[in-house]
Write a protein that holds these residues in place. Structure first.
Motif, PDB file in Angstrom:
ATOM      1  N   GLU A  11     -79.798 -82.413 -34.837  1.00 54.01           N
ATOM      2  CA  GLU A  11     -79.698 -83.836 -34.686  1.00 54.01           C
ATOM      3  C   GLU A  11     -80.267 -84.420 -33.554  1.00 54.01           C
ATOM      4  OE1 GLU A  11     -76.151 -87.136 -35.249  1.00 54.01           O
ATOM      5  OE2 GLU A  11     -75.852 -85.010 -35.824  1.00 54.01           O
ATOM      6  N   GLU A  96     -75.830 -86.758 -41.537  1.00 50.89           N
ATOM      7  CA  GLU A  96     -76.035 -87.590 -40.559  1.00 50.89           C
ATOM      8  C   GLU A  96     -77.119 -88.315 -40.503  1.00 50.89           C
ATOM      9  OE1 GLU A  96     -73.146 -88.607 -38.610  1.00 50.89           O
ATOM     10  OE2 GLU A  96     -72.054 -87.165 -40.093  1.00 50.89           O
ATOM     11  N   LYS A  99     -77.356 -91.092 -43.069  1.00 52.99           N
ATOM     12  CA  LYS A  99     -76.783 -92.496 -42.515  1.00 52.99           C
ATOM     13  C   LYS A  99     -77.610 -93.191 -41.852  1.00 52.99           C
ATOM     14  CE  LYS A  99     -72.136 -90.262 -42.845  1.00 52.99           C
ATOM     15  NZ  LYS A  99     -70.815 -90.004 -42.208  1.00 52.99           N
ATOM     16  N   SER A 100     -78.245 -92.494 -40.604  1.00 57.50           N
ATOM     17  CA  SER A 100     -79.143 -93.061 -39.803  1.00 57.50           C
ATOM     18  C   SER A 100     -80.166 -93.789 -40.598  1.00 57.50           C
ATOM     19  CB  SER A 100     -79.444 -92.647 -38.566  1.00 57.50           C
ATOM     20  OG  SER A 100     -78.297 -92.016 -37.875  1.00 57.50           O
TER      21      SER A 100
END
Length: 391
Positions: A11, A96, A99-100
């Motif tokens: 990430e 994650e 979501k972004s």
């Protein structure tokens, strides 16, 4: 050590700004998407772009990622004037990043919707994409973390029956693949590495690469140079697309013409137009980078304003002329369309061949009476017939 999957992508890459390599890759992508849309405008008013490893959509410094670059082309005035819409399907597996990604693309999920976020892996959606895109011009960008995309995961696309064009742009790391082959050999000599070696061997086979061919070559480094091993790896991977796509080319992602590639993008197309136009996009980009690098060197030496920078790599005119004549002669007395001749030269020279070099060669050979070229206008330039004239 085991082969990394797309879901293993750190990430942290999106917690920073785009790397130099990512910027080059994005320039290639956005530059060609414009061309892809323009050349298909008569075929469809909707273009589908699939980003199979979309990431977070935006970097921490605000720079757009690949799915955002694609969907924001809908704001291009030329697109609006032509009445063309780009629909982007952004696939991402990391929760994650999803979501972004949803946040980055949220403005484009309203009516009229132009972006769809699809949580999961590319393999989860490939059958659906193959079926739904059959009648829509489609461009698929696959930029996984790791060595590349396996051929078996692409079979639904490679075997699909379509009524609309399909093109793919895939990231391939030849250096990593040759290292995997080295691990295969290491596993044969050292039982403790056997399980890892088997995993690498399986991955290579799924990418149409025989690990024995590469790993055996490691025995004699004097006779088998590193770049030659990369060539074999790349050619084997490309061969898996030959039945489906008539045109394929590796595009080096590197800071300047003379630098070693960080990795490659494989572009496959059914059309000589796509093949040639992608080459033009990349050759112009590399030429611009080369000019900038030479300018920096001249500035460091105190000569920045004395001489205009000249590209360091250029094919001699005589070599281009000879290749062009060979390509035209091979087509016989009936000749060939201009775009077919250009495709033959791209196959010969790759991104080192600039469009202006090819056009200059055509003019030289026409003026010298070696070639006959049909009427050329803005509307039928690519369809002008080029004929070889015997002396």
């Amino acid at each position: 050590m085991v082969p990394k999957k797309a879901s293993d992508q750190p990430e942290r890459f999106f917690n920073e700004g785009p790397s130099e390599w990512a910027q080059i890759k994005h320039k290639i992508l956005s530059g060609y998407l414009r061309v892809f849309v323009y050349k298909l405008q008569r075929a469809s008013d909707t273009i589908l772009v699939v980003d199979g490893f979309a990431g977070a959509g935006r970097y921490a410094d605000g720079s757009p990622g690949s799915p955002l670059l694609a969907v924001e082309l809908n704001q291009d005035l030329a697109m609006k004037d032509r009445g063309i819409a780009i629909n982007v399907h952004a696939i991402e597996q990391d929760p994650e990043c999803v979501k972004s990604l949803q946040e980055a693309l949220q403005p484009w999920t309203r009516v009229p919707q132009r972006a769809w976020v699809m949580p999961g892996g590319f393999a989860d959606y490939v059958d659906e994409i193959a079926a739904r895109s059959a009648g829509i011009p489609t461009f698929i960008f696959l930029d996984p973390f790791g060595a590349g995309v396996t051929i078996d995961s692409l079979q639904p696309l490679l075997n699909s029956v379509r009524s609309a064009p399909l093109e793919l742009l895939l990231r391939v790391d030849a250096t990593l693949l040759t290292r995997f082959a080295g691990q295969v050999r290491k596993g044969r000599d050292h039982p403790e590495y056997r399980q890892t070696a088997e995993a690498f061997a399986d991955l290579l086979k799924r990418m149409n690469i025989d690990p024995d061919v590469i790993s055996d070559s490691l025995e004699d480094r004097r006779q088998w140079l590193r770049h030659r091993r990369r060539e074999v790896v790349l050619s084997r991977y490309q061969a898996a697309f030959a039945k489906r796509f008539a045109y394929a080319q590796y595009l080096p992602v590197r800071p300047t013409h003379g630098a070693a590639p960080k990795y490659y993008l494989l572009h496959v197309s059914e059309s000589p137009h796509g093949y040639v136009m992608m080459n033009d996009v990349v050759s112009k980009l590399l030429e611009g980078q080369d000019l900038q690098e030479q300018s920096r060197k001249q500035n460091r030496s105190g000569q920045g304003n004395l001489f205009a920078p000249v590209p360091s790599l250029r094919i001699p005119d005589s070599e281009i002329d000879s290749a062009l004549l060979d390509a035209a002669e091979a087509k016989g007395s009936r000749g060939a369309e201009f775009i077919e001749i250009r495709a033959a030269l791209v196959r010969r020279f790759g991104t080192t061949l600039r469009q202006k070099d090819h056009n200059a060669a055509l003019k030289r050979l026409r003026d010298s009476g070696r070639l006959e070229i049909g009427p050329v206008t803005n509307s039928n330039y690519d369809r002008a017939i080029v004929r070889f004239l015997r002396r």
